[in-house]
Design an enzyme around this catalytic site. Structure first.
Site, PDB file in Angstrom:
ATOM      1  N   HIS A 106     -16.823   3.201  10.106  1.00 22.10           N
ATOM      2  CA  HIS A 106     -17.231   4.342   9.271  1.00 22.10           C
ATOM      3  C   HIS A 106     -18.745   4.404   9.255  1.00 22.10           C
ATOM      4  O   HIS A 106     -19.406   3.388   9.077  1.00 22.10           O
ATOM      5  CB  HIS A 106     -16.688   4.187   7.843  1.00 22.10           C
ATOM      6  CG  HIS A 106     -16.644   5.482   7.091  1.00 22.10           C
ATOM      7  ND1 HIS A 106     -17.784   6.122   6.655  1.00 22.10           N
ATOM      8  CD2 HIS A 106     -15.609   6.273   6.724  1.00 22.10           C
ATOM      9  CE1 HIS A 106     -17.435   7.251   6.038  1.00 22.10           C
ATOM     10  NE2 HIS A 106     -16.122   7.368   6.063  1.00 22.10           N
ATOM     11  N   ARG A 151      -9.684   8.085  15.155  1.00 21.71           N
ATOM     12  CA  ARG A 151      -8.824   8.780  14.179  1.00 21.71           C
ATOM     13  C   ARG A 151      -9.570   9.938  13.527  1.00 21.71           C
ATOM     14  O   ARG A 151     -10.740   9.801  13.138  1.00 21.71           O
ATOM     15  CB  ARG A 151      -8.389   7.779  13.112  1.00 21.71           C
ATOM     16  CG  ARG A 151      -7.525   8.369  12.018  1.00 21.71           C
ATOM     17  CD  ARG A 151      -7.210   7.284  11.019  1.00 21.71           C
ATOM     18  NE  ARG A 151      -8.434   6.793  10.433  1.00 21.71           N
ATOM     19  CZ  ARG A 151      -8.852   7.075   9.198  1.00 21.71           C
ATOM     20  NH1 ARG A 151      -8.122   7.841   8.420  1.00 21.71           N
ATOM     21  NH2 ARG A 151      -9.976   6.589   8.750  1.00 21.71           N
ATOM     22  N   GLN A 199     -10.861   7.309  -0.007  1.00 21.14           N
ATOM     23  CA  GLN A 199     -11.548   8.257  -0.891  1.00 21.14           C
ATOM     24  C   GLN A 199     -11.237   9.708  -0.535  1.00 21.14           C
ATOM     25  O   GLN A 199     -11.015  10.531  -1.412  1.00 21.14           O
ATOM     26  CB  GLN A 199     -13.061   8.018  -0.827  1.00 21.14           C
ATOM     27  CG  GLN A 199     -13.461   6.683  -1.396  1.00 21.14           C
ATOM     28  CD  GLN A 199     -14.968   6.521  -1.545  1.00 21.14           C
ATOM     29  OE1 GLN A 199     -15.739   7.437  -1.277  1.00 21.14           O
ATOM     30  NE2 GLN A 199     -15.391   5.352  -1.964  1.00 21.14           N
ATOM     31  N   GLY A 200     -11.245  10.011   0.760  1.00 26.24           N
ATOM     32  CA  GLY A 200     -11.165  11.413   1.185  1.00 26.24           C
ATOM     33  C   GLY A 200      -9.912  12.106   0.684  1.00 26.24           C
ATOM     34  O   GLY A 200      -9.958  13.008  -0.143  1.00 26.24           O
ATOM     35  N   HIS A 202     -13.634   0.106   9.531  1.00 28.57           N
ATOM     36  CA  HIS A 202     -12.977   0.915   8.509  1.00 28.57           C
ATOM     37  C   HIS A 202     -11.491   1.074   8.761  1.00 28.57           C
ATOM     38  O   HIS A 202     -10.687   1.034   7.838  1.00 28.57           O
ATOM     39  CB  HIS A 202     -13.664   2.281   8.489  1.00 28.57           C
ATOM     40  CG  HIS A 202     -13.120   3.235   7.479  1.00 28.57           C
ATOM     41  ND1 HIS A 202     -13.153   2.984   6.127  1.00 28.57           N
ATOM     42  CD2 HIS A 202     -12.533   4.456   7.627  1.00 28.57           C
ATOM     43  CE1 HIS A 202     -12.616   4.014   5.470  1.00 28.57           C
ATOM     44  NE2 HIS A 202     -12.212   4.906   6.362  1.00 28.57           N
ATOM     45  N   GLU A 253      -1.269   1.494   8.446  1.00 24.58           N
ATOM     46  CA  GLU A 253      -2.317   1.148   9.408  1.00 24.58           C
ATOM     47  C   GLU A 253      -1.909   0.037  10.374  1.00 24.58           C
ATOM     48  O   GLU A 253      -2.462  -0.067  11.471  1.00 24.58           O
ATOM     49  CB  GLU A 253      -3.595   0.756   8.640  1.00 24.58           C
ATOM     50  CG  GLU A 253      -4.808   0.722   9.535  1.00 24.58           C
ATOM     51  CD  GLU A 253      -6.096   0.430   8.771  1.00 24.58           C
ATOM     52  OE1 GLU A 253      -6.151   0.681   7.549  1.00 24.58           O
ATOM     53  OE2 GLU A 253      -7.040  -0.052   9.420  1.00 24.58           O
ATOM     54  N   LEU A 299      -3.714   8.277   5.766  1.00 25.62           N
ATOM     55  CA  LEU A 299      -2.717   8.345   4.689  1.00 25.62           C
ATOM     56  C   LEU A 299      -1.555   9.236   5.110  1.00 25.62           C
ATOM     57  O   LEU A 299      -0.393   8.966   4.802  1.00 25.62           O
ATOM     58  CB  LEU A 299      -3.344   8.870   3.391  1.00 25.62           C
ATOM     59  CG  LEU A 299      -4.409   7.990   2.716  1.00 25.62           C
ATOM     60  CD1 LEU A 299      -4.804   8.592   1.362  1.00 25.62           C
ATOM     61  CD2 LEU A 299      -3.951   6.567   2.526  1.00 25.62           C
ATOM     62  N   GLY A 305       0.830  -1.198   0.000  1.00 24.39           N
ATOM     63  CA  GLY A 305       0.000   0.000   0.000  1.00 24.39           C
ATOM     64  C   GLY A 305       0.865   1.250   0.000  1.00 24.39           C
ATOM     65  O   GLY A 305       2.076   1.202  -0.296  1.00 24.39           O
ATOM     66  N   GLU A 316     -13.852  17.512   6.306  1.00 21.18           N
ATOM     67  CA  GLU A 316     -14.313  16.229   6.856  1.00 21.18           C
ATOM     68  C   GLU A 316     -14.549  16.389   8.344  1.00 21.18           C
ATOM     69  O   GLU A 316     -14.125  17.381   8.965  1.00 21.18           O
ATOM     70  CB  GLU A 316     -13.308  15.115   6.546  1.00 21.18           C
ATOM     71  CG  GLU A 316     -13.252  14.794   5.055  1.00 21.18           C
ATOM     72  CD  GLU A 316     -12.481  13.534   4.710  1.00 21.18           C
ATOM     73  OE1 GLU A 316     -11.985  12.847   5.613  1.00 21.18           O
ATOM     74  OE2 GLU A 316     -12.373  13.235   3.511  1.00 21.18           O
ATOM     75  N   ARG A 347     -16.253  11.053  14.143  1.00 25.87           N
ATOM     76  CA  ARG A 347     -16.751   9.872  13.438  1.00 25.87           C
ATOM     77  C   ARG A 347     -17.386   8.835  14.373  1.00 25.87           C
ATOM     78  O   ARG A 347     -18.364   8.187  14.022  1.00 25.87           O
ATOM     79  CB  ARG A 347     -15.586   9.243  12.674  1.00 25.87           C
ATOM     80  CG  ARG A 347     -16.034   8.251  11.654  1.00 25.87           C
ATOM     81  CD  ARG A 347     -14.866   7.788  10.819  1.00 25.87           C
ATOM     82  NE  ARG A 347     -14.568   8.704   9.740  1.00 25.87           N
ATOM     83  CZ  ARG A 347     -13.614   8.509   8.843  1.00 25.87           C
ATOM     84  NH1 ARG A 347     -12.866   7.432   8.921  1.00 25.87           N
ATOM     85  NH2 ARG A 347     -13.389   9.364   7.877  1.00 25.87           N
ATOM     86  N   ALA A 363       2.135   3.149   2.365  1.00 24.71           N
ATOM     87  CA  ALA A 363       3.310   3.190   3.245  1.00 24.71           C
ATOM     88  C   ALA A 363       4.430   2.340   2.655  1.00 24.71           C
ATOM     89  O   ALA A 363       5.610   2.725   2.689  1.00 24.71           O
ATOM     90  CB  ALA A 363       2.941   2.700   4.640  1.00 24.71           C
ATOM     91  N   SER A 413      -5.038   1.527   0.887  1.00 27.53           N
ATOM     92  CA  SER A 413      -4.747   2.922   0.511  1.00 27.53           C
ATOM     93  C   SER A 413      -5.439   3.281  -0.803  1.00 27.53           C
ATOM     94  O   SER A 413      -5.896   4.405  -0.986  1.00 27.53           O
ATOM     95  CB  SER A 413      -3.249   3.142   0.328  1.00 27.53           C
ATOM     96  OG  SER A 413      -2.505   2.412   1.236  1.00 27.53           O
TER      97      SER A 413
END
Ligand code: SIN
Length: 549
Positions: A240, A380, A49-50, A345, A369, A386, A16, A116, A286, A18, A45
């Site tokens: 999520h 988080r 989306q965000g 999530h 992660e 990310l 991913g 967000e 969240r 990292a 990763s």
């Protein structure tokens, strides 16, 4: 058994963000990446989306970003980590941009940023609305493919770490990693190497409802724990609130940025329920929104995300991933609200790492992660995942370079810096396919007993089921890695007799100041908790299995 192979390459487990970023940072030092899939969409990763949270606007500051991370984290964020990561954020965005990441820009060249939940500013650098993870990954994959020092073994997975214990200091050093093919049943092969970086994702797929790609099921945290690495904050799993409820596994995400654009949450009665629950309504932290969605679902009031007034027909162009999901599910987001449900999530917990990305075992580093750095606390802040992966990949790479002697032609006569020797392990057939029913039982157990709402009886029940599963699947190491992570999450959740952030106990519904700190546990400690539960439930019950290392 196939003879061990020895390499001067640093082995990176995972593929991913990292993993790719660390491989590039380590160049020209040779690395070997263990990637269960062809590079690309198999990594969490690529599904993000965000975007990446970073204080890029003139009106924003790293200090404000750090404050938001600490507030969302509900009292267990490490302030030194939050300060360091948020200070570094800008540099990484500029470096990704230089590599070619196509971040959205306004006509003046400024980064366009999404808002967000729980961020006090629009601070999430994005790509084409909801394409950030995919596009950043594409950029990094291209760079990795063009870097001769990086060898990628696609279609392989890590099963176990080899360690050596110093008899005087009792320090454990990682000396290698057992890998096998991920796409066929094969015997494992041991790769001996100077150091290992674990960057193989989190644990979302341990739950029956998840937004994570199918392979991301806590295996990497489990294999580190089975080798003796310390684990931190295992009980903190983030759910999520807006996974699209369309029957797909994994559940597709509807990014929080939609709520940042004004999309609302309503229930089947048309009531905008978040307004009564938090002053920030849909943009509350969240964990709070997720619990509200879960309550609506449990009460049979089908929660939905309504983008109609805020975005109208623009939702289709501005959020292509959502548009595709809706098309598949037969939902028209321009005309109807989108049914949503909570889904596992992100795992705030993971392998305990210090400021350099070092784990508690020598020559073992972690980023992404799978790591628990102290940035996220109990909950988080959106799009900090990310960011953390980037920051710790770079720090770990720098620490590896400073800790391990460089590979030179003097030390390794056959070594060529232009074309470092590659490894081509051959895998003998053998091993066995994972038992799909056992995996489903594990995932359902986690959702039923270790999910959004927990209590002592349910957590104990989960530990009993996990023990049964380990006994029946004792020959399957990949499954044991998943089970180890599940046991760590469950035992830690049992120990935390309070509610905080993503961890909610029906029997202890309030936060307790005496628990306002991070948790730390080893697999051995988690197993003692499990043994106590087994003994009190079934006094003649056998103790749970012992780890091989
Ligand atoms: C989202 O886009 O809602 C998810 C972002 C994140 O989990 O950081």
């Amino acid at each position: 058994m196939t003879a061990p192979l020895t390499t001067e390459r640093i082995v990176i487990v995972g593929a991913g963000l990292a993993a790719l970023y660390a491989a590039l940072e380590l160049a020209p030092r040779p690395v070997l990446m263990i990637s269960p899939e062809p590079l690309g969409l198999g990594a969490s990763s690529a599904w993000a989306q965000g975007g990446v949270a970073a204080a890029m606007a003139a009106s924003d500051t790293p200090e404000a970003h750090s404050r938001d991370a600490r507030a969302a984290g509900a009292g267990t964020v490490d302030p030194e980590v939050a300060e360091m990561v948020t200070q570094m954020a800008r540099r990484h965005i500029l470096d990704l941009t230089a590599l070619g990441a196509p971040f959205d820009r306004d006509p003046h060249g400024n980064y366009v940023m999404s808002r967000e939940a729980a961020h006090s500013a629009a601070r999430v650098v994005r790509v084409k609305g909801d394409q950030a993870g995919y596009q950043i990954m594409e950029t990094l994959i291209e760079a990795v493919r063009a870097t001769p020092s990086i060898q990628v073994l696609e279609g392989t997975e890590a099963l176990r770490l080899e360690t050596h214990t110093d008899l005087n200091s009792e320090n454990k050093t990682v000396t290698g990693v057992w890998i096998r093919r991920s796409d066929a049943a094969t015997q494992p092969v041991l790769i001996r190497c100077p150091g290992v970086l674990l960057a193989g994702g989190g644990s979302g797929g341990l739950y029956a409802h998840t937004t994570n790609p199918p392979r991301i099921r806590g295996q990497v945290i489990g294999l580190a724990a089975r080798a003796g690495a310390r684990i931190a904050d295992a009980e903190f799993v983030q759910f999520h609130p807006t996974a699209v409820d369309c029957g797909e596994d994994p559940a597709p995400l509807a990014t929080e940025a939609l709520r940042g654009e004004g999309a609302t949450l309503i229930n089947a009665d048309g009531i905008r329920f978040m307004r009564d629950l938090h002053p920030d309504a849909e943009l509350a932290p969240r964990d709070i929104v997720a619990r509200a969605i879960f309550a609506e679902t449990q009460a049979g009031r089908r929660p939905m995300l309504d983008t109609r007034a805020a975005l109208g027909a623009e939702v289709l162009q501005r959020f292509p991933a959502l548009a595709e999901t809706c098309a598949r599910a037969g939902i028209d987001p321009v005309a109807q609200p989108i049914p949503v449900a909570v889904a596992a999530h992100y795992h705030m917990g993971g392998i305990e790492t210090d400021l350099q990305g070092r784990a508690s075992l020598d020559h073992l580093w972690v980023s992404g992660e799978a790591a628990s750095t102290g940035l996220h606390g109990a909950n988080r802040l959106a799009s900090n995942g990310l960011l953390e992966a980037l920051v710790y990949a770079r720090r770990a790479a720098a620490d590896i370079a400073g800790t391990l002697a460089p590979v030179t032609c003097e030390a390794v006569p056959e070594y060529s810096p232009e074309r470092p020797p590659e490894l081509h392990p051959s895998f003998a057939p053998g091993g066995r396919e994972m038992d799909a029913d056992a995996v489903q039982r594990l995932r359902q157990t986690m959702t039923n007993h270790v999910g959004m709402r927990r209590d002592e009886a349910g957590l104990q029940q989960a530990l009993i089921i996990l023990s049964d599963l380990e006994i029946t699947q004792a020959e399957d190491e990949a499954f044991l890695n998943m089970c180890a992570t599940a046991i760590l999450i469950t035992a830690s959740a049992l120990q935390r007799r309070e509610s905080r952030g993503g961890h909610f106990r029906d029997d202890f519904p309030q936060p307790d100041p005496t628990f306002a700190q991070r948790s730390h546990i080893t697999l051995t400690e988690a197993r003692s908790i499990q043994t106590r539960v087994l003994h009190s439930a079934r006094p003649t019950q056998q103790a749970p299995r012992k780890d091989t290392q």
